[in-house]
Design a protein around this motif. Structure first.
Motif, mmCIF file in Angstrom:
data_model
loop_
_atom_site.group_PDB
_atom_site.id
_atom_site.type_symbol
_atom_site.label_atom_id
_atom_site.label_comp_id
_atom_site.label_asym_id
_atom_site.label_seq_id
_atom_site.Cartn_x
_atom_site.Cartn_y
_atom_site.Cartn_z
ATOM 1 N N ALA A 217 11.338 2.511 26.338
ATOM 2 C CA ALA A 217 10.069 2.008 25.802
ATOM 3 C C ALA A 217 9.031 3.120 25.696
ATOM 4 N N ILE A 218 8.980 3.981 26.714
ATOM 5 C CA ILE A 218 8.011 5.077 26.703
ATOM 6 C C ILE A 218 8.339 6.080 25.606
ATOM 7 N N GLU A 219 9.633 6.406 25.459
ATOM 8 C CA GLU A 219 10.030 7.349 24.414
ATOM 9 C C GLU A 219 9.699 6.805 23.024
ATOM 10 N N LYS A 220 9.845 5.496 22.845
ATOM 11 C CA LYS A 220 9.484 4.877 21.569
ATOM 12 C C LYS A 220 7.980 4.976 21.326
ATOM 13 N N GLN A 221 7.179 4.737 22.376
ATOM 14 C CA GLN A 221 5.732 4.848 22.243
ATOM 15 C C GLN A 221 5.310 6.275 21.928
ATOM 16 N N LEU A 222 5.988 7.247 22.534
ATOM 17 C CA LEU A 222 5.679 8.650 22.263
ATOM 18 C C LEU A 222 5.927 8.992 20.794
ATOM 19 N N GLN A 223 7.038 8.525 20.258
ATOM 20 C CA GLN A 223 7.336 8.774 18.844
ATOM 21 C C GLN A 223 6.277 8.140 17.942
ATOM 22 N N GLU A 224 5.858 6.934 18.293
ATOM 23 C CA GLU A 224 4.868 6.236 17.479
ATOM 24 C C GLU A 224 3.509 6.922 17.524
ATOM 25 N N ILE A 225 3.075 7.347 18.706
ATOM 26 C CA ILE A 225 1.759 7.988 18.815
ATOM 27 C C ILE A 225 1.769 9.351 18.142
ATOM 28 N N GLU A 226 2.893 10.069 18.202
ATOM 29 C CA GLU A 226 2.995 11.354 17.507
ATOM 30 C C GLU A 226 2.896 11.161 15.998
ATOM 31 N N GLN A 227 3.511 10.099 15.484
ATOM 32 C CA GLN A 227 3.399 9.800 14.053
ATOM 33 C C GLN A 227 1.967 9.456 13.679
ATOM 34 N N GLN A 228 1.289 8.698 14.524
ATOM 35 C CA GLN A 228 -0.096 8.332 14.257
ATOM 36 C C GLN A 228 -1.011 9.555 14.268
ATOM 37 N N ILE A 229 -0.757 10.466 15.190
ATOM 38 C CA ILE A 229 -1.547 11.700 15.237
ATOM 39 C C ILE A 229 -1.336 12.512 13.964
ATOM 40 N N GLY A 230 -0.079 12.614 13.540
ATOM 41 C CA GLY A 230 0.212 13.332 12.300
ATOM 42 C C GLY A 230 -0.461 12.707 11.090
ATOM 43 N N LEU A 231 -0.452 11.379 11.001
ATOM 44 C CA LEU A 231 -1.094 10.688 9.878
ATOM 45 C C LEU A 231 -2.603 10.882 9.897
ATOM 46 N N LEU A 232 -3.195 10.836 11.078
ATOM 47 C CA LEU A 232 -4.636 11.025 11.189
ATOM 48 C C LEU A 232 -5.047 12.404 10.696
ATOM 49 N N ILE A 233 -4.308 13.419 11.095
ATOM 50 C CA ILE A 233 -4.619 14.788 10.655
ATOM 51 C C ILE A 233 -4.368 14.932 9.163
ATOM 52 N N GLU A 234 -3.303 14.326 8.663
ATOM 53 C CA GLU A 234 -2.956 14.436 7.245
ATOM 54 C C GLU A 234 -4.023 13.799 6.356
ATOM 55 N N LYS A 235 -4.645 12.717 6.812
ATOM 56 C CA LYS A 235 -5.643 12.027 5.993
ATOM 57 C C LYS A 235 -6.948 12.802 5.900
ATOM 58 N N ASP A 236 -7.245 13.620 6.905
ATOM 59 C CA ASP A 236 -8.467 14.425 6.902
ATOM 60 C C ASP A 236 -8.141 15.794 6.316
#
Length: 354
Positions: free
Chosen positions: A181-200
């Motif tokens: 569960a933690i590894e899945k959350q880590l993958q999801e938060i890393e994707q969200q961080i990447g999307l946030l940076i990509e949008k700016d």
């Protein structure tokens, strides 16, 4: 006659203590009042009414807060929106200033008065709030860090079970479920961080300059940028070194020479992420980082001192790439960042002392 007002604010989770000082033409400070308020919107409103009653003259006024986790942020933002001049100082700076005043006791009132005295005597940097994107980015990166710590803890527990006296199948299965569960959350938060940076767009370009250094990944750049508010909290490499806790603390007196180390009185989130990046740039032999690590190791006899020197220099390099908006090129970088390299030489010499 007063020439300046200064309010020192000692923050805690539930409430905060305030000391109101006025400074006259001769440099003498006088306490005009002190009081405690709740750390809530209602408390902020009562605080505003209280200090406005004491601002009988339209004089420059400084509000000095100590950085205490996130507890000071809502009040700092409230005062900023009210058009007040806000200063947020690091805990180690406030502590050293209070020591310089010769104060032997410590309580909320003394701390608030010391912060007010600091605002009256010193020219402090004006606090600027994080932009919305950087604030969200900081929350994400800190959540990612917490998940990594829990993941390591659970992995260690899982390994220990293999050497247990009795089989603990239920515990092992529970740990396995938690790890997945933690590894899945880590993958999801890393994707969200990447999307946030990509949008700016502006942030994306700046981060690209930093990640042009082989061994510096997206998470490293994200943490450094978020924790420094896009480096707006620092104005030169020396300030950045101190902010991250890489400033050198000497331990010598007369003929006695103790062990020299970094202060670690700074942002631990930056040091944690830069530690991993430093291991990478040395392993990949990026620039002269590997030579620096080996040189410090040979002189001091401590391998970690070499890596600490690399961490400090790498952090300054990332700052330079961000400010100059240039990608890292080893040959050109060694020439164009000569000032940066010279600036680290004195610290390198200090790190070699023991």
């Amino acid at each position: 006659m007063a020439v300046k007002y200064s309010l020192g604010i000692d923050m805690s989770k539930q409430n905060f203590k305030v000391c109101f000082l006025s400074k006259d033409l001769d440099g003498h400070c006088k306490v005009k009042g002190s009081k405690g308020f709740e750390n809530s919107l209602a408390g902020f409103t009562r605080f505003k009414e209280w200090y406005e009653q004491r601002q009988r003259e339209k004089l420059p006024c400084s509000f000095v807060l100590e950085a205490t986790g996130n507890y000071h942020e809502q009040l700092a933002w409230f005062l900023f929106r009210e058009g007040q001049t806000v200063h947020v100082v690091l805990a180690n700076r406030a502590k050293n200033y209070l020591k310089s005043l010769g104060l032997k006791s410590k309580n909320d009132h003394i701390d608030a008065k010391g912060l007010a005295q600091m605002g009256a005597d010193q020219q402090l940097s004006v606090w600027q709030p994080l932009s919305e994107n950087l604030y969200v980015l900081r929350s994400m990166t800190r959540y990612h860090e917490d998940l990594c710590k829990v993941l390591v803890q659970f992995k260690n527990q899982s390994k220990q079970l293999t050497y247990s006296m009795y089989p603990l199948r239920e515990v092992a299965e529970g740990l396995q479920v938690a790890l997945e569960a933690i590894e899945k959350q880590l993958q999801e938060i890393e994707q969200q961080i990447g999307l946030l940076i990509e949008k700016d767009e502006a942030l994306r370009k700046k981060v690209a300059y930093m990640t042009s250094v082989k061994g510096v990944g997206l998470m490293t750049a994200a943490v450094v940028v978020a924790e420094t508010n896009g480096f707006s909290l620092v104005h030169n490499g020396k300030q950045l070194t101190s902010y991250a806790g890489y400033d050198v603390r000497e331990n010598q007196s007369g003929q006695r020479r103790g062990t020299t180390s970094i202060s670690k009185k700074g942002n631990s989130h930056i040091r944690r992420i830069i530690h991993m990046a430093a291991l990478n740039v040395v392993r990949y032999k990026v620039g002269n980082f590997s030579n620096l690590q080996q040189r410090v190791y040979e002189r001091s006899g401590y391998k970690m001192k070499g890596y600490v020197a690399v961490q400090s220099k790498l952090l300054r390099l990332l700052y330079t790439l961000w400010k100059t908006e240039q990608c890292f090129e080893p040959r050109r970088s060694e020439k164009n960042t000569k000032g940066l390299i010279n600036e680290t030489k004195s610290q390198e010499r200090d790190m070699n002392r023991s």
